[in-house]
Design a protein around this motif. Sequence first.
Motif, PDB file in Angstrom:
ATOM      1  N   ALA A 139       0.815  -1.215   0.000  1.00  0.00           N
ATOM      2  CA  ALA A 139       0.000   0.000   0.000  1.00  0.00           C
ATOM      3  C   ALA A 139       0.848   1.265   0.000  1.00  0.00           C
ATOM      4  O   ALA A 139       0.408   2.325  -0.464  1.00  0.00           O
ATOM      5  CB  ALA A 139      -0.941   0.004   1.204  1.00  0.00           C
ATOM      6  N   ASP A 178     -10.499  -1.964   7.020  1.00  0.00           N
ATOM      7  CA  ASP A 178      -9.885  -0.681   6.695  1.00  0.00           C
ATOM      8  C   ASP A 178      -9.408  -0.735   5.249  1.00  0.00           C
ATOM      9  O   ASP A 178      -9.682  -1.696   4.514  1.00  0.00           O
ATOM     10  CB  ASP A 178      -8.762  -0.316   7.675  1.00  0.00           C
ATOM     11  N   SER A 179      -8.698   0.294   4.798  1.00  0.00           N
ATOM     12  CA  SER A 179      -8.333   0.410   3.376  1.00  0.00           C
ATOM     13  C   SER A 179      -7.413  -0.707   2.897  1.00  0.00           C
ATOM     14  O   SER A 179      -7.359  -0.996   1.699  1.00  0.00           O
ATOM     15  CB  SER A 179      -7.655   1.763   3.130  1.00  0.00           C
ATOM     16  N   ASP A 181      -7.752  -3.831   3.445  1.00  0.00           N
ATOM     17  CA  ASP A 181      -8.489  -5.071   3.192  1.00  0.00           C
ATOM     18  C   ASP A 181      -8.458  -5.453   1.718  1.00  0.00           C
ATOM     19  O   ASP A 181      -8.537  -6.632   1.372  1.00  0.00           O
ATOM     20  CB  ASP A 181      -9.944  -4.937   3.646  1.00  0.00           C
ATOM     21  N   ASN A 182      -8.365  -4.450   0.845  1.00  0.00           N
ATOM     22  CA  ASN A 182      -8.396  -4.699  -0.599  1.00  0.00           C
ATOM     23  C   ASN A 182      -7.005  -4.851  -1.204  1.00  0.00           C
ATOM     24  O   ASN A 182      -6.875  -4.934  -2.429  1.00  0.00           O
ATOM     25  CB  ASN A 182      -9.141  -3.558  -1.302  1.00  0.00           C
TER      26      ASN A 182
END
Length: 314
Positions: A139, A178-179, A181-182
């Motif tokens: 990320a 939260d972000s 997860d993807n």
Amino acid sequence: MKGWVINISLCLFLLFSGVAAFAQDFIPIWPKNHIPNSKHLKLKDSIANERIYRVMLPGMYAYFPGKQENKGAAVVICPGGGYERLAYIISGTQLAKWFNTMGVNAFVLNYRLPNSPDLVQRELGPLQDVQRAIKYIRANAKQWGIDTAKIGIMGSSAGGHLAALSGTFNNDVAMIKDSLDNVSYKPNFMILVSPVIDMSTSIAHATSRKNYLGPDAPEELAKKFSPQLLVTPTTPPCFIADAVNDPTVNPMNSLLFYQALLQNKVSASFHAFPQGKHAIAVRNNPGSTALWTSLCEAWLNEMGFIKDIVPEKK
């Protein structure tokens, strides 16, 4: 003159302190007060004799190469220690510095140990932390100059089991809504040194199995966390180094994993050296075992995870 010497000393101290701080930034991988699988007990990290015995704040120590040397690859390093402790120097920071010499960004993982009284489900703690670490790096790859398709995992001994598990476990256990997860939790390559692999047969490392699964773990659970049984054609490529005379972890662990990789047509490079016992490290390896670092670097280059940098024209 005396003041000049003091000033120079102070400058040198600040310079090298700055370098050390840059090289060893600690990055918590979970949002504050949102660490999953935790009872949130008021305990502290336990460190003694260059070993970590309890991790309450999972995270990573980041070691970055210089910007001009950065080859865009990264590796998460899982220290060994039989799932009882983390030998973070010999199977952590020393390896990170070696990776930096190749231009690879290295992150030494402080993962929760399964014997921690704070864990709700012991066997998921280390796996959650390693999956989250890979997600976190992916990320934030752009700001560190990292290619999201060149993020690997490395582990020695029990850390090798966790590394192999991260590359073969097909369930995302690090989701917390939260972000991240993807973001994919899968590594792009694996490097295993004297790894613990099996948890379900007579060649399993008894101490690692007991610490990871508990003393009375059912066979079904042991198989669920035996990476050789989880390999599929989508498992990432793997480099393995082991010593035939290892008296601690049966080298058949490495052979089992290599066999599973071959059966699934996964690219693998397996090196079984006659010496080294359970002490293969960056330096001071006996005989041909000393070649493992050069072989590993050549493999990373061969597989396209690192590439030679063309010097800029002056």
